[in-house]
Structure formats: C-alpha cells, structure tokens
Write a protein that holds these residues in place. Structure first.
Motif, short mmCIF file in Angstrom:
data_model
loop_
_atom_site.label_atom_id
_atom_site.label_comp_id
_atom_site.label_asym_id
_atom_site.label_seq_id
_atom_site.Cartn_x
_atom_site.Cartn_y
_atom_site.Cartn_z
N LYS A 19 0.82 -1.21 0.06
CA LYS A 19 0.09 0.09 0.16
C LYS A 19 1.04 1.27 -0.10
O LYS A 19 2.00 1.20 0.65
N VAL A 21 0.46 5.90 -0.49
CA VAL A 21 -0.50 6.87 -1.01
C VAL A 21 0.30 7.84 -1.91
O VAL A 21 1.52 8.33 -1.60
N GLY A 24 -2.23 11.90 -2.98
CA GLY A 24 -3.50 11.84 -2.15
C GLY A 24 -4.29 10.54 -2.31
O GLY A 24 -5.47 10.45 -1.95
N GLU A 25 -3.97 9.58 -3.54
CA GLU A 25 -4.61 8.51 -3.67
C GLU A 25 -4.02 7.36 -3.09
O GLU A 25 -2.91 7.30 -3.21
N GLU A 26 -4.96 6.61 -2.40
CA GLU A 26 -4.37 5.21 -1.84
C GLU A 26 -4.34 4.10 -2.93
O GLU A 26 -5.52 4.05 -3.50
N ASN A 41 -6.62 1.44 -4.53
CA ASN A 41 -7.12 0.57 -3.48
C ASN A 41 -8.57 0.88 -3.15
O ASN A 41 -9.03 1.07 -2.03
N GLN A 49 -11.56 -0.30 0.95
CA GLN A 49 -10.17 0.01 0.44
C GLN A 49 -9.23 -1.19 1.43
O GLN A 49 -8.44 -0.73 2.18
#
Ligand code: FES
Length: 100
Positions: A19, A21, A24-26, A41, A49
């Motif tokens: 995982k 970031v 700002g997007e996971e 995600n 998520q």
C-alpha cells in the motif's frame, strides 16, 4: 498525468500488495512475474479499501470483503462485473513511480 514516487522497488514482494499514498490517492502496488503494477485501493463492489489485505496469487488479487477478484495487470474482474482503476508504473534507479 504526472509520475509520483510510490516506494522503493525492493518493498514490493511477489505474493502480496504494498500500500502507498500517491498524490492523495491510496494505491496498491503488486509484482507479477517481475512486472510491477499499480491499482487504486478501492474495490468497485462496495468501495472498501482493503485490496492490500487481499489474497494475491498468479496476478489475481481477491478482495477480502466479499471475494471479488481482479487481474492487477488489467484491472478486469475475473469473477464479477467490475474493473479496478490501474495506473502506469515506471521503475527508475530502484524506485517505483506511478503516473496519476
Ligand atoms: S467490497 Fe470488495 S468484494 Fe465487496
């Protein structure tokens, strides 16, 4: 689109998602037979998520919530009517960059 640093490439292991970031997007980064892939995600089923916690085998990640499965190279579901968002990935100097 811009390329953003996501993680070091040695943090991405075969058999499990990493995982990160990015802008700002996971996202979750996977390695399939040496190829590195990145997906958003967010499971298209009910938007959980949790894909980074899903079982990952032969390029297929299974969402741990209700079992929808996706090929991380294409984002296409193998058992339902859904598609994960995928992102282009570039490896430079041992670092993973994702285009968002
Ligand atoms: S939220 Fe992923 S299968 Fe339901």
């Amino acid at each position: 689109m811009s390329a953003y640093f996501a993680c070091n490439s040695d943090e991405v292991k075969e058999g499990r998602g990493k995982k990160a970031v990015v802008d700002g997007e996971e996202i979750v980064i996977f390695k399939v037979e040496g190829q590195v892939c990145a997906v958003l995600n967010v499971c298209p089923h009910q938007k959980f998520q949790k894909l980074h916690e899903g079982m990952f085998e032969n390029g297929i990640v299974t969402c741990p919530m209700h079992g929808w499965a996706y090929d991380v190279r294409t984002g296409i579901s193998t058992n339902a009517d859904g598609r994960l968002k995928t992102f282009p990935v570039e490896i430079k100097n041992g670092k993973v960059f994702v285009e968002i």
